[in-house]
Write a protein that holds these residues in place. Structure first.
Motif, PDB file in Angstrom:
ATOM      1  N   SER A  29      -7.240   2.537 -13.095  1.00  0.00           N
ATOM      2  CA  SER A  29      -8.393   2.831 -12.095  1.00  0.00           C
ATOM      3  C   SER A  29      -7.061   2.624 -10.784  1.00  0.00           C
ATOM      4  N   THR A  30      -8.431   3.727  -9.874  1.00  0.00           N
ATOM      5  CA  THR A  30      -7.938   3.426  -7.883  1.00  0.00           C
ATOM      6  C   THR A  30      -7.843   1.934  -8.115  1.00  0.00           C
ATOM      7  N   PHE A  75      -9.057 -14.048  -9.140  1.00  0.00           N
ATOM      8  CA  PHE A  75      -8.627 -12.044  -8.542  1.00  0.00           C
ATOM      9  C   PHE A  75      -9.721 -11.441  -7.860  1.00  0.00           C
ATOM     10  N   GLU A  76      -9.498 -10.762  -7.231  1.00  0.00           N
ATOM     11  CA  GLU A  76     -10.876  -9.807  -6.413  1.00  0.00           C
ATOM     12  C   GLU A  76     -10.281  -8.102  -6.711  1.00  0.00           C
ATOM     13  N   LEU A  77     -11.562  -8.038  -6.880  1.00  0.00           N
ATOM     14  CA  LEU A  77     -11.117  -6.919  -7.372  1.00  0.00           C
ATOM     15  C   LEU A  77     -11.921  -5.438  -6.855  1.00  0.00           C
ATOM     16  N   LEU A  78     -10.896  -5.181  -5.757  1.00  0.00           N
ATOM     17  CA  LEU A  78     -11.195  -4.261  -4.623  1.00  0.00           C
ATOM     18  C   LEU A  78     -11.054  -1.969  -4.878  1.00  0.00           C
ATOM     19  N   GLY A  79     -12.509  -2.384  -4.896  1.00  0.00           N
ATOM     20  CA  GLY A  79     -13.132  -0.928  -5.244  1.00  0.00           C
ATOM     21  C   GLY A  79     -13.056   0.618  -4.040  1.00  0.00           C
ATOM     22  N   ASP A  80     -14.657   1.098  -4.482  1.00  0.00           N
ATOM     23  CA  ASP A  80     -14.292   2.077  -2.992  1.00  0.00           C
ATOM     24  C   ASP A  80     -15.352   1.525  -2.667  1.00  0.00           C
ATOM     25  N   VAL A  85      -2.401  -3.578  -8.937  1.00  0.00           N
ATOM     26  CA  VAL A  85      -2.910  -2.616  -9.160  1.00  0.00           C
ATOM     27  C   VAL A  85      -3.143  -2.811 -11.168  1.00  0.00           C
ATOM     28  N   GLU A  86      -4.128  -2.888 -11.462  1.00  0.00           N
ATOM     29  CA  GLU A  86      -3.860  -2.671 -12.794  1.00  0.00           C
ATOM     30  C   GLU A  86      -3.218  -1.970 -13.566  1.00  0.00           C
ATOM     31  N   VAL A  91       0.728  -1.217   0.152  1.00  0.00           N
ATOM     32  CA  VAL A  91      -0.271  -0.297   0.151  1.00  0.00           C
ATOM     33  C   VAL A  91       0.661   1.059  -0.160  1.00  0.00           C
ATOM     34  N   PRO A  92       1.764   1.527   0.815  1.00  0.00           N
ATOM     35  CA  PRO A  92       2.765   2.824   0.920  1.00  0.00           C
ATOM     36  C   PRO A  92       3.226   3.058  -0.791  1.00  0.00           C
ATOM     37  N   LYS A  93       3.218   2.187  -1.369  1.00  0.00           N
ATOM     38  CA  LYS A  93       3.925   1.969  -2.541  1.00  0.00           C
ATOM     39  C   LYS A  93       3.224   2.716  -3.999  1.00  0.00           C
ATOM     40  N   ILE A  94       1.753   2.512  -3.686  1.00  0.00           N
ATOM     41  CA  ILE A  94       1.020   2.605  -4.808  1.00  0.00           C
ATOM     42  C   ILE A  94       1.363   3.547  -5.207  1.00  0.00           C
ATOM     43  N   GLY A  95       1.246   4.719  -4.895  1.00  0.00           N
ATOM     44  CA  GLY A  95       1.166   6.411  -5.098  1.00  0.00           C
ATOM     45  C   GLY A  95       2.380   6.667  -6.635  1.00  0.00           C
TER      46      GLY A  95
END
Length: 159
Positions: free
Chosen positions: A46-47, A134-139, A75-76, A35-39
Motif C-alpha cells: 500500500s501507500t 508500530f504505527e500505520l501512517l496513512g493518508d 513500508v509493508e 523517505v527519498p528511497k521509498i520509490g
C-alpha cells in the motif's frame, strides 16, 4: 478512547533502522534518510508507511526513557526480492494487536500512551506481548500536525 483487537498475519517490512532512546530520539533523521528511497522499493502492499519499534524484553517493566531500542521507518511489502541498496527487512510475526486511533501531533502523544499503559491494560484482560509495536501512517497522517491521524498497534496476549 476505543481500541479494537485484531489478529494480524505475518508481515514483511522493508526500510531503515536506527538504535535510539526516547530521550535522544533520532526519528526525524531516520525518516529523512528513508523517505527519498521509498520509490525504489518494489512489491509495496500500500501507500501507507510504518513507524515501528522493537523494544528489549523487559523494556516496559523497567522503563527508563534513556534506554535504547530499535526504531524502523518502512513500508509493508509482499515480497522481499530486489531490495534497494541500504534497505533491510524485518519480519513482523503474526499475533494479536490492540489498535488505537491517535489524533494529534507526535509531540503531544505522551498522555495517549500513558493512558494505554496505565488505564487500558489493567482493565483489558490482556498483557503486553514481546513483538514489535508500530504505527500505520496513512493518508490522514501529517507530520507534527495537530489534525494528524495514525493507527497505533500494540502487541497483546490474553492474560
Amino acid at each position: 478512547m476505543d481500541s479494537k483487537i485484531i489478529s494480524i498475519e505475518k508481515k514483511y517490512l522493508v526500510g531503515k533502522k536506527i538504535e535510539m532512546s526516547l530521550v535522544e530520539s533520532l526519528t526525524p533523521i531516520l525518516w529523512k534518510s528513508f523517505v527519498p528511497k521509498i520509490g525504489s522499493i518494489s512489491n509495496r502492499v500500500s501507500t501507507e508507511k510504518i513507524s515501528l519499534s522493537v523494544y528489549p524484553l523487559d523494556y516496559f517493566q523497567n522503563f527508563n526513557p534513556n534506554r535504547k531500542f530499535i526504531k524502523w521507518a518502512g513500508v509493508e511489502v509482499s515480497s522481499v526480492m530486489d531490495l534497494p541498496e541500504g534497505m533491510e527487512v524485518l519480519e513482523i510475526p503474526a499475533g494479536l494487536y490492540s489498535v488505537f486511533l491517535y489524533k494529534g501531533s507526535v509531540a503531544e502523544s505522551g498522555p495517549f500512551f500513558e493512558w494505554i499503559f496505565r488505564d487500558w491494560f489493567p482493565k483489558s484482560g490482556y498483557d503486553l506481548d514481546n513483538r514489535p509495536h508500530f504505527e500505520l501512517l496513512g493518508d490522514k497522517y501529517i507530520n507534527d500536525d495537530p489534525s494528524s491521524e495514525e493507527f497505533v498497534y500494540i502487541p497483546i496476549k490474553p492474560r
